[in-house]
Write a protein that holds these residues in place. Structure first.
Motif, mmCIF file in Angstrom:
data_model
loop_
_atom_site.group_PDB
_atom_site.id
_atom_site.type_symbol
_atom_site.label_atom_id
_atom_site.label_comp_id
_atom_site.label_asym_id
_atom_site.label_seq_id
_atom_site.Cartn_x
_atom_site.Cartn_y
_atom_site.Cartn_z
ATOM 1 N N ASP A 55 0.819 -1.212 0.000
ATOM 2 C CA ASP A 55 0.000 0.000 0.000
ATOM 3 C C ASP A 55 0.854 1.263 0.000
ATOM 4 O O ASP A 55 0.457 2.285 -0.566
ATOM 5 N N ARG A 56 2.041 1.201 0.596
ATOM 6 C CA ARG A 56 2.941 2.357 0.636
ATOM 7 C C ARG A 56 4.013 2.311 -0.442
ATOM 8 O O ARG A 56 4.444 3.355 -0.937
ATOM 9 N N MET A 57 4.456 1.109 -0.811
ATOM 10 C CA MET A 57 5.655 1.003 -1.633
ATOM 11 C C MET A 57 5.419 0.620 -3.092
ATOM 12 O O MET A 57 6.326 0.734 -3.910
ATOM 13 N N LEU A 58 4.229 0.152 -3.413
ATOM 14 C CA LEU A 58 3.955 -0.278 -4.775
ATOM 15 C C LEU A 58 2.769 0.497 -5.350
ATOM 16 O O LEU A 58 1.938 1.014 -4.612
ATOM 17 N N SER A 59 2.714 0.550 -6.659
ATOM 18 C CA SER A 59 1.575 1.166 -7.345
ATOM 19 C C SER A 59 1.358 0.425 -8.656
ATOM 20 O O SER A 59 2.188 -0.378 -9.078
ATOM 21 N N VAL A 60 0.253 0.711 -9.291
ATOM 22 C CA VAL A 60 -0.056 0.095 -10.573
ATOM 23 C C VAL A 60 0.304 1.080 -11.674
ATOM 24 O O VAL A 60 -0.144 2.229 -11.658
ATOM 25 N N ASP A 61 1.136 0.635 -12.605
ATOM 26 C CA ASP A 61 1.534 1.469 -13.737
ATOM 27 C C ASP A 61 0.332 1.679 -14.647
ATOM 28 O O ASP A 61 -0.278 0.708 -15.106
ATOM 29 N N SER A 62 -0.012 2.924 -14.904
ATOM 30 C CA SER A 62 -1.199 3.220 -15.707
ATOM 31 C C SER A 62 -1.050 2.793 -17.167
ATOM 32 O O SER A 62 -2.042 2.533 -17.842
ATOM 33 N N ASP A 63 0.177 2.683 -17.661
ATOM 34 C CA ASP A 63 0.393 2.280 -19.051
ATOM 35 C C ASP A 63 0.339 0.773 -19.236
ATOM 36 O O ASP A 63 -0.207 0.277 -20.215
#
Length: 105
Positions: A55-63
């Motif tokens: 939740d703090r360290m990862l995200s989903v790449d929009s591309d």
């Protein structure tokens, strides 16, 4: 490439070892070499840690839709900049500030 896990990092070091020389001798396997093993394992543990704190360290790449490390993102808003700072702080908490330059630098 999406966010990796510790086992992926260790496998990469074994499959494509960096050229490292220590005291005039080429190190063939940094993963198991006594002078490097603990550092390599600490690095691998950071990759596992990011998944524990996704939740703090990862995200989903929009591309691509891949899950990626937030530390490689380019913040475009104040909130994204705060999230990036939180991710880097989380990584520093893991190593107690002792890792120095982690891969996101």
């Amino acid at each position: 490439m999406g966010a990796r896990k510790g086992a992926d990092v260790l496998a990469r070091f074994r499959e494509a070892p960096p050229e490292v020389w220590h005291r005039g001798k080429k190190v063939e396997n940094v993963v198991d070499e006594p002078g490097f093993a603990n550092g390599i394992r600490s690095l691998a543990s950071l990759y596992d840690y990011q998944w524990k704190h996704a939740d703090r360290m990862l995200s989903v790449d929009s591309d691509t839709g891949s899950t990626v490390s937030r530390t490689y993102s380019i913040p475009r808003t104040a909130d994204e900049l705060r999230q990036l700072g939180d991710a880097m702080h989380c990584a520093a908490e893991h190593s107690k500030g002792m890792m120095g330059r982690e891969p996101s630098y």
